[in-house]
Design a protein around this motif. Structure first.
Motif, PDB file in Angstrom:
ATOM      1  N   VAL A  94     -61.831  46.200 -55.528  1.00 11.57           N
ATOM      2  CA  VAL A  94     -62.778  46.809 -54.712  1.00 11.57           C
ATOM      3  C   VAL A  94     -63.283  48.032 -55.443  1.00 11.57           C
ATOM      4  O   VAL A  94     -62.790  48.882 -55.881  1.00 11.57           O
ATOM      5  CB  VAL A  94     -61.724  47.613 -53.176  1.00 11.57           C
ATOM      6  N   PHE A  95     -64.668  48.030 -55.414  1.00 15.85           N
ATOM      7  CA  PHE A  95     -65.169  48.990 -56.360  1.00 15.85           C
ATOM      8  C   PHE A  95     -65.703  50.077 -55.689  1.00 15.85           C
ATOM      9  O   PHE A  95     -65.587  50.243 -54.132  1.00 15.85           O
ATOM     10  CB  PHE A  95     -66.951  48.455 -56.725  1.00 15.85           C
ATOM     11  N   VAL A  96     -65.216  51.479 -56.217  1.00 16.97           N
ATOM     12  CA  VAL A  96     -65.347  52.601 -55.665  1.00 16.97           C
ATOM     13  C   VAL A  96     -66.606  53.389 -56.434  1.00 16.97           C
ATOM     14  O   VAL A  96     -66.602  53.601 -57.310  1.00 16.97           O
ATOM     15  CB  VAL A  96     -64.276  53.387 -55.616  1.00 16.97           C
ATOM     16  N   HIS A 104     -68.780  48.386 -63.145  1.00 15.36           N
ATOM     17  CA  HIS A 104     -67.569  48.561 -62.240  1.00 15.36           C
ATOM     18  C   HIS A 104     -66.529  47.750 -62.500  1.00 15.36           C
ATOM     19  O   HIS A 104     -65.346  48.079 -62.329  1.00 15.36           O
ATOM     20  CB  HIS A 104     -68.249  48.573 -60.931  1.00 15.36           C
ATOM     21  N   GLN A 105     -66.778  46.290 -62.556  1.00 14.48           N
ATOM     22  CA  GLN A 105     -65.666  45.596 -62.597  1.00 14.48           C
ATOM     23  C   GLN A 105     -64.737  46.017 -64.043  1.00 14.48           C
ATOM     24  O   GLN A 105     -63.524  45.844 -64.107  1.00 14.48           O
ATOM     25  CB  GLN A 105     -66.229  43.925 -63.143  1.00 14.48           C
ATOM     26  N   LYS A 106     -65.350  46.219 -65.275  1.00 17.75           N
ATOM     27  CA  LYS A 106     -64.570  46.668 -66.470  1.00 17.75           C
ATOM     28  C   LYS A 106     -63.715  47.952 -66.188  1.00 17.75           C
ATOM     29  O   LYS A 106     -62.544  47.907 -66.668  1.00 17.75           O
ATOM     30  CB  LYS A 106     -65.543  46.906 -67.581  1.00 17.75           C
ATOM     31  N   SER A 107     -64.581  48.695 -65.240  1.00 19.19           N
ATOM     32  CA  SER A 107     -63.609  50.027 -64.974  1.00 19.19           C
ATOM     33  C   SER A 107     -62.380  49.567 -64.369  1.00 19.19           C
ATOM     34  O   SER A 107     -61.237  50.190 -64.495  1.00 19.19           O
ATOM     35  CB  SER A 107     -64.401  51.057 -64.591  1.00 19.19           C
ATOM     36  N   GLU A 165     -59.874  52.650 -63.424  1.00 18.29           N
ATOM     37  CA  GLU A 165     -60.656  53.497 -63.551  1.00 18.29           C
ATOM     38  C   GLU A 165     -62.083  53.266 -62.734  1.00 18.29           C
ATOM     39  O   GLU A 165     -62.197  52.450 -62.109  1.00 18.29           O
ATOM     40  CB  GLU A 165     -60.922  53.665 -65.090  1.00 18.29           C
ATOM     41  N   LEU A 166     -62.953  54.390 -62.948  1.00 15.49           N
ATOM     42  CA  LEU A 166     -64.294  54.475 -62.389  1.00 15.49           C
ATOM     43  C   LEU A 166     -65.167  54.441 -63.589  1.00 15.49           C
ATOM     44  O   LEU A 166     -64.769  55.147 -64.329  1.00 15.49           O
ATOM     45  CB  LEU A 166     -64.649  55.369 -61.200  1.00 15.49           C
TER      46      LEU A 166
END
Ligand SMILES: *Cc1c(COP(=O)(O)O)cnc(C)c1O
Length: 378
Positions: free
Chosen positions: A70-72, A239-242, A247-248
């Motif tokens: 889930v991306f934040v 975002h996916q890499k983070s 992380e973000l």
């Protein structure tokens, strides 16, 4: 000094009176959740962030009913509407429009350079999946946008059924705004095979504004990787890499992440998600029955904008009798100590909106309705 004292006194009063703020966004935030923000900063590339990130992922997946990350985002929900378009649409978008927020989705698609057509039904109506299917057969599209719960009208679109008719069109991504439904109504990201599901912090999640949350399907991420105009801030590949590192991408709103952590625990391990959906349903039914009883029993001609069967469990838009306006009723209720919303956009004068979402209870809604009844029928 004097100024500071006055302000904190007001704040104490406000927290003592939880249950009076029924705006359909931002919604009322519990004092414990507000308090969770007041923790010391942590380094956003340090172990503390990785631990927090892992705990958030675990619970966010349960919230979205997904196996995927889930991306934040540190932005309001509109930021992730743009992310949905930039990462999920190639060229031709069909926007399902039945209110102000779905109209905004259409405008964002156009602003991002898409050929965006609107399939529009009158504000207050829900989309018919058969019409969506017909539109997709009539012309090639590569993405469809839909707002699950139209906060401007109180309409709940039949999302599972819409997803069902969109799915056979291989090349079409379904981009879904669940800003006022997720955490207040069932949303099954994986089971319904939704390609992008986004929400914001300040509606049914009952957090302060400022965070966007989103999930992308594997096939959407594949498409995103080949799109040249993903931009920078909303690039889901970044975002996916983070998120893979817990992380973000940039410096996140760390204080809001603390609040999110506290609230996710309360939702999932305290109340339970299914119980939360049920509580929202009960609050909505109270409001619907109250409108019926006032109009049939007491001769106050109120009506609910959304038809039965297509009403959102989180927000109700009520059409006012002749001679009353949204802003006037809102001001009168404020005088009684309650905050509700006027109609949104072009419905501002004709309607009021009650946000029965987040952490409110049926008991609090009953007390609000008593005050509203005095105002309208007293
Ligand atoms: C509130 C809302 C938005 C916009 O959210 P922001 O956080 O103000 O950007 C989008 N869609 C729906 C359905 C909403 O209710």
């Amino acid at each position: 000094m004097e100024q500071v004292k006055t302000r904190s006194a007001t704040r104490e009063q406000a927290s003592a009176q939880f249950g009076r703020f029924f705006l359909p966004g931002p919604t009322e935030v519990r004092p414990e959740v507000l308090g969770a923000q007041a923790q010391p900063m942590i380094g956003h590339r340090e172990d503390e962030m990785h631990a927090l990130g892992a705990e958030l992922q675990h619970r966010l997946k349960a919230l979205f009913r997904t196996e995927r990350s889930v991306f934040v985002g540190t932005c309001s929900a509109t930021g992730f509407m743009e992310a949905a378009i930039r990462n999920g649409a190639r060229r031709r978008v069909l926007a399902l429009v039945n209110g102000a927020f779905s109209k905004r989705f259409h405008q964002i698609a156009a602003a991002c350079g898409m050929e965006a057509d609107a399939l529009e039904v009158p504000w207050g109506q829900a989309h018919d999946p058969a019409d969506v299917e017909r539109a997709l057969k009539a012309k090639p599209y590569d993405a469809v946008t839909v707002v699950h719960s139209e906060t401007s009208t109180g309409v709940l679109n039949p999302l599972a059924e819409i997803a069902w008719v969109v799915r056979p069109f291989d090349d079409v991504m379904l981009l879904v705004d669940t800003v006022s439904s997720l955490a207040g109504a069932p949303v099954h990201t994986d089971e319904w095979r939704l390609d992008f599901v986004l929400t914001g912090s300040q509606k049914a999640l009952a957090l302060p504004p400022g965070l966007a949350l989103g999930v992308a399907s594997a096939r959407l991420m594949e498409r995103a990787a080949g799109l040249p105009n993903r931009g920078a801030y909303f690039d889901l590949i970044e975002h996916q890499k983070s998120v893979d590192k817990n992380e973000l991408p940039n410096t996140p709103a760390i204080s809001l992440l603390f609040a999110l952590h506290a609230q996710l625990r309360a939702i999932l391990e305290g109340e339970g998600l299914a119980q939360r959906w049920e509580r929202h349903r009960q609050m909505a039914v109270l409001v619907w029955n109250w409108v019926d009883s006032l109009s049939s029993g007491r001769g106050v001609p109120l009506s609910i904008l959304a038809p039965p069967g297509h009403r959102s469990p989180t927000v109700t838009c009520i059409r006012l009798p002749e001679g009353r306006t949204g802003p006037q009723v809102v001001a009168a209720m404020r005088g009684r100590g309650y905050t509700i919303g006027a109609g949104y956009g072009k419905l501002k004068n004709e309607c009021i909106r009650i946000g029965h979402m987040g952490d409110h209870t049926a008991e609090e809604v009953e007390v609000l309705l008593e005050a509203l009844e005095e105002e309208l029928a007293g």
